[in-house]
Design a protein around this motif. Structure first.
Motif, PDB file in Angstrom:
ATOM      1  N   ARG A  34      73.289 -21.032 -21.464  1.00  0.00           N
ATOM      2  CA  ARG A  34      73.884 -22.202 -20.833  1.00  0.00           C
ATOM      3  C   ARG A  34      75.348 -22.372 -21.250  1.00  0.00           C
ATOM      4  O   ARG A  34      75.744 -22.002 -22.357  1.00  0.00           O
ATOM      5  N   TYR A  35      76.126 -22.988 -20.349  1.00  0.00           N
ATOM      6  CA  TYR A  35      77.559 -23.219 -20.602  1.00  0.00           C
ATOM      7  C   TYR A  35      77.949 -24.669 -20.310  1.00  0.00           C
ATOM      8  O   TYR A  35      79.108 -24.960 -20.044  1.00  0.00           O
ATOM      9  N   ASP A  36      76.997 -25.586 -20.373  1.00  0.00           N
ATOM     10  CA  ASP A  36      77.267 -26.972 -20.020  1.00  0.00           C
ATOM     11  C   ASP A  36      78.249 -27.652 -20.971  1.00  0.00           C
ATOM     12  O   ASP A  36      78.840 -28.678 -20.615  1.00  0.00           O
ATOM     13  N   LYS A  37      78.471 -27.091 -22.155  1.00  0.00           N
ATOM     14  CA  LYS A  37      79.417 -27.667 -23.107  1.00  0.00           C
ATOM     15  C   LYS A  37      80.760 -26.943 -23.122  1.00  0.00           C
ATOM     16  O   LYS A  37      81.657 -27.289 -23.885  1.00  0.00           O
ATOM     17  N   TYR A  38      80.917 -25.927 -22.282  1.00  0.00           N
ATOM     18  CA  TYR A  38      82.161 -25.155 -22.207  1.00  0.00           C
ATOM     19  C   TYR A  38      83.154 -25.843 -21.262  1.00  0.00           C
ATOM     20  O   TYR A  38      82.764 -26.308 -20.195  1.00  0.00           O
ATOM     21  N   ASP A  39      84.432 -25.851 -21.646  1.00  0.00           N
ATOM     22  CA  ASP A  39      85.464 -26.239 -20.682  1.00  0.00           C
ATOM     23  C   ASP A  39      86.347 -25.052 -20.302  1.00  0.00           C
ATOM     24  O   ASP A  39      87.161 -25.131 -19.388  1.00  0.00           O
ATOM     25  N   ASP A  40      86.153 -23.917 -21.018  1.00  0.00           N
ATOM     26  CA  ASP A  40      86.881 -22.679 -20.728  1.00  0.00           C
ATOM     27  C   ASP A  40      86.108 -21.539 -21.377  1.00  0.00           C
ATOM     28  O   ASP A  40      85.930 -21.521 -22.605  1.00  0.00           O
ATOM     29  N   PHE A  41      85.639 -20.593 -20.572  1.00  0.00           N
ATOM     30  CA  PHE A  41      84.830 -19.510 -21.135  1.00  0.00           C
ATOM     31  C   PHE A  41      85.626 -18.659 -22.127  1.00  0.00           C
ATOM     32  O   PHE A  41      85.108 -18.244 -23.168  1.00  0.00           O
ATOM     33  N   LYS A  42      86.878 -18.379 -21.827  1.00  0.00           N
ATOM     34  CA  LYS A  42      87.786 -17.657 -22.726  1.00  0.00           C
ATOM     35  C   LYS A  42      87.206 -16.336 -23.241  1.00  0.00           C
ATOM     36  O   LYS A  42      87.376 -15.966 -24.397  1.00  0.00           O
ATOM     37  N   GLN A  43      86.477 -15.644 -22.377  1.00  0.00           N
ATOM     38  CA  GLN A  43      85.919 -14.318 -22.706  1.00  0.00           C
ATOM     39  C   GLN A  43      85.070 -14.335 -23.978  1.00  0.00           C
ATOM     40  O   GLN A  43      85.054 -13.374 -24.744  1.00  0.00           O
ATOM     41  N   LYS A  44      84.330 -15.393 -24.143  1.00  0.00           N
ATOM     42  CA  LYS A  44      83.425 -15.497 -25.298  1.00  0.00           C
ATOM     43  C   LYS A  44      82.098 -14.814 -24.952  1.00  0.00           C
ATOM     44  O   LYS A  44      81.035 -15.451 -24.904  1.00  0.00           O
ATOM     45  N   TYR A  45      82.166 -13.518 -24.730  1.00  0.00           N
ATOM     46  CA  TYR A  45      80.962 -12.754 -24.411  1.00  0.00           C
ATOM     47  C   TYR A  45      79.988 -12.821 -25.586  1.00  0.00           C
ATOM     48  O   TYR A  45      80.393 -12.724 -26.745  1.00  0.00           O
ATOM     49  N   GLY A  46      78.726 -12.999 -25.258  1.00  0.00           N
ATOM     50  CA  GLY A  46      77.723 -13.120 -26.312  1.00  0.00           C
ATOM     51  C   GLY A  46      76.518 -12.237 -26.061  1.00  0.00           C
ATOM     52  O   GLY A  46      76.253 -11.819 -24.927  1.00  0.00           O
ATOM     53  N   HIS A  47      75.796 -11.978 -27.142  1.00  0.00           N
ATOM     54  CA  HIS A  47      74.574 -11.171 -27.066  1.00  0.00           C
ATOM     55  C   HIS A  47      73.549 -11.730 -28.047  1.00  0.00           C
ATOM     56  O   HIS A  47      73.913 -12.162 -29.145  1.00  0.00           O
ATOM     57  N   ILE A  48      72.306 -11.729 -27.634  1.00  0.00           N
ATOM     58  CA  ILE A  48      71.226 -12.137 -28.514  1.00  0.00           C
ATOM     59  C   ILE A  48      70.351 -10.916 -28.764  1.00  0.00           C
ATOM     60  O   ILE A  48      69.824 -10.296 -27.832  1.00  0.00           O
ATOM     61  N   PHE A  49      70.265 -10.514 -30.028  1.00  0.00           N
ATOM     62  CA  PHE A  49      69.620  -9.271 -30.448  1.00  0.00           C
ATOM     63  C   PHE A  49      68.228  -9.550 -31.012  1.00  0.00           C
ATOM     64  O   PHE A  49      68.071 -10.398 -31.891  1.00  0.00           O
ATOM     65  N   TYR A  50      67.246  -8.791 -30.533  1.00  0.00           N
ATOM     66  CA  TYR A  50      65.944  -8.850 -31.199  1.00  0.00           C
ATOM     67  C   TYR A  50      66.034  -8.019 -32.476  1.00  0.00           C
ATOM     68  O   TYR A  50      66.544  -6.903 -32.457  1.00  0.00           O
ATOM     69  N   LYS A  51      65.569  -8.576 -33.581  1.00  0.00           N
ATOM     70  CA  LYS A  51      65.687  -7.893 -34.857  1.00  0.00           C
ATOM     71  C   LYS A  51      64.819  -6.639 -34.884  1.00  0.00           C
ATOM     72  O   LYS A  51      63.621  -6.696 -34.572  1.00  0.00           O
ATOM     73  N   GLY A  52      65.399  -5.514 -35.250  1.00  0.00           N
ATOM     74  CA  GLY A  52      64.650  -4.270 -35.318  1.00  0.00           C
ATOM     75  C   GLY A  52      65.414  -3.118 -34.706  1.00  0.00           C
ATOM     76  O   GLY A  52      66.511  -3.281 -34.154  1.00  0.00           O
ATOM     77  N   ASP A  53      64.815  -1.943 -34.795  1.00  0.00           N
ATOM     78  CA  ASP A  53      65.403  -0.709 -34.295  1.00  0.00           C
ATOM     79  C   ASP A  53      64.352  -0.012 -33.448  1.00  0.00           C
ATOM     80  O   ASP A  53      63.190   0.098 -33.864  1.00  0.00           O
ATOM     81  N   PHE A  54      64.744   0.471 -32.278  1.00  0.00           N
ATOM     82  CA  PHE A  54      63.772   0.969 -31.308  1.00  0.00           C
ATOM     83  C   PHE A  54      64.213   2.313 -30.753  1.00  0.00           C
ATOM     84  O   PHE A  54      65.400   2.549 -30.551  1.00  0.00           O
ATOM     85  N   SER A  55      63.236   3.180 -30.463  1.00  0.00           N
ATOM     86  CA  SER A  55      63.596   4.523 -30.004  1.00  0.00           C
ATOM     87  C   SER A  55      62.830   4.983 -28.764  1.00  0.00           C
ATOM     88  O   SER A  55      63.421   5.479 -27.811  1.00  0.00           O
ATOM     89  N   TYR A  56      61.505   4.851 -28.769  1.00  0.00           N
ATOM     90  CA  TYR A  56      60.683   5.267 -27.630  1.00  0.00           C
ATOM     91  C   TYR A  56      59.867   4.061 -27.191  1.00  0.00           C
ATOM     92  O   TYR A  56      58.980   3.609 -27.915  1.00  0.00           O
ATOM     93  N   TYR A  57      60.151   3.549 -25.988  1.00  0.00           N
ATOM     94  CA  TYR A  57      59.506   2.300 -25.598  1.00  0.00           C
ATOM     95  C   TYR A  57      59.750   1.993 -24.128  1.00  0.00           C
ATOM     96  O   TYR A  57      60.566   2.637 -23.463  1.00  0.00           O
ATOM     97  N   ARG A  58      59.037   0.978 -23.647  1.00  0.00           N
ATOM     98  CA  ARG A  58      59.342   0.341 -22.367  1.00  0.00           C
ATOM     99  C   ARG A  58      59.637  -1.121 -22.665  1.00  0.00           C
ATOM    100  O   ARG A  58      58.902  -1.761 -23.416  1.00  0.00           O
ATOM    101  N   ILE A  59      60.708  -1.632 -22.119  1.00  0.00           N
ATOM    102  CA  ILE A  59      61.005  -3.052 -22.249  1.00  0.00           C
ATOM    103  C   ILE A  59      60.980  -3.673 -20.870  1.00  0.00           C
ATOM    104  O   ILE A  59      61.497  -3.090 -19.905  1.00  0.00           O
TER     105      ILE A  59
END
Length: 284
Positions: A66-91
Motif C-alpha cells: 500500500r502507498y496511502d501514506k506516500y506523497d511522492d514515491f521517489k523510487q523507493k522500490y521495496g521487496h519482502i523476502f521470505y527467510k531462507g534459501d531455495f534451490s529446487y522448488y515450485r512457487i
C-alpha cells in the motif's frame, strides 16, 4: 487361510497407502494470513526491516502493498523476502492489482510487481540498492491492450534461451492479458541452474536455463557480489513493491529437493534433487 488372506490384504493396503503418501504433494504456506512472520523487508534508502510508511502489511487475510501514506514515491522500490534459501522448488502466488498508483511512480511501474527468485539475501543489499540481483518473474496488470504477465526481467543477471545468452533486461512471455482487479495465479518451476519455467493460470508461458549473474539494471549494490557468468543454483525469494498497490492472497512453495530413498518414511516420488541426509526411516 483367513489369516493369510488378511495379512496379504494388509500388506497391499500398506503398500498402496505408502505410495499415495509418497505422491501427495506437501505445499508449504509462506504467508500465514495473519502477519508477516518469517519475512524480511528491504526498501530502498532504508535499513533492513524498516517498513517505511507501513508499505507491506496484512489486510483482510491478504499480504498487501500500500502507498496511502506516500506523497511522492521517489523510487523507493521495496521487496519482502521470505527467510531462507531455495534451490529446487515450485512457487505459486495468487495476486491482483488494485487502486491507483503511488504519486510520482514511473509510468512503466503501473500495475507492475514481481516474484524474485534465485536472489541475493536481503541482508546483503546496500541501503540505497534498488533491486536484489535476482531473476524476476514480472507480474503485470492489463491496460485493455496486449500486456502479458509472468514475463522475465533480469536485475544483475542473464539467462540462456535456445542456447543463446540473453542480455536484454526484459523478455515478454506468451501469456494472456489480465485486465481489471481479477486474481491471477502465477507459478514458477525452479530447478537449480538447469531450468526455470513461468506459468500464468496454469499455462506455461516462458522457459529458459542457466540463470547467472551479470549485466546491469541494479544500482546501489556491492559490485563484488555480482560475478559475471556465475551460475545461480539457489537464492532468496521475494515479492516486489514498485509503486502500484498489489495484493497477494496466497504464497506457497513445494520443495522438490529431499529424500529420494524409496525405503524412507519421508520419501516423495516428485522430488527431482536428492538430499538423502534428510531421510528418516520410522513408520510411514
Amino acid at each position: 487361510m483367513k489369516l493369510q488372506l488378511t495379512l496379504f490384504l494388509s500388506i497391499i493396503s500398506f503398500v498402496v497407502f505408502g505410495q499415495k503418501n509418497a505422491d501427495k504433494q506437501e505445499w508449504k504456506q509462506l504467508f500465514n494470513g495473519k502477519n508477516l512472520d518469517g519475512w524480511d523487508i528491504k526498501i530502498r534508502g532504508y535499513e533492513l526491516n524498516d517498513n517505511y510508511l507501513n508499505t507491506f502489511r496484512v489486510e483482510d487475510g491478504k499480504m498487501v502493498v500500500r502507498y496511502d501514506k506516500y506523497d511522492d514515491f521517489k523510487q523507493k522500490y521495496g521487496h519482502i523476502f521470505y527467510k531462507g534459501d531455495f534451490s529446487y522448488y515450485r512457487i505459486s502466488v495468487e495476486y491482483r492489482f488494485v487502486g491507483e498508483q503511488a504519486p510520482k511512480g514511473e509510468g512503466w511501474a503501473w500495475r507492475n510487481s514481481g516474484i524474485m527468485v534465485h536472489g541475493q539475501p536481503a541482508a546483503t543489499m546496500g541501503k540505497d540498492q534498488d533491486f536484489p540481483a535476482s531473476i524476476e518473474v514480472q507480474l503485470l496488470g492489463g491496460n485493455d491492450k496486449k500486456r502479458t504477465t509472468c514475463n522475465l526481467c533480469t536485475p544483475g543477471t542473464n539467462v540462456v534461451m535456445n542456447g543463446k545468452l540473453i542480455t536484454q533486461h526484459c523478455v515478454t512471455s506468451k501469456s494472456q492479458t489480465y485486465n481489471g482487479d481479477q486474481w491471477v495465479k502465477a507459478e514458477v518451476l525452479v530447478l537449480g541452474d538447469s531450468l526455470i519455467q513461468h506459468f500464468a493460470n496454469g499455462e506455461m508461458v516462458l522457459e529458459y536455463n542457466k540463470p547467472q549473474l551479470g549485466g546491469g539494471n541494479v544500482s546501489g549494490n556491492d559490485p563484488s557480489l555480482i560475478v559475471d557468468g556465475k551460475l545461480l543454483d539457489h537464492g532468496s525469494i521475494s515479492l516486489q513493491s514498485e509503486s502500484h498497490p498489489v495484493e497477494f492472497r496466497k504464497v506457497e512453495i513445494l520443495d522438490l529437493k529431499g529424500c529420494m530413498d524409496a525405503k524412507a518414511a519421508n520419501y516423495k516420488s516428485y522430488y527431482v534433487k536428492a538430499d538423502n541426509s534428510k531421510c528418516s526411516y520410522g513408520k510411514k
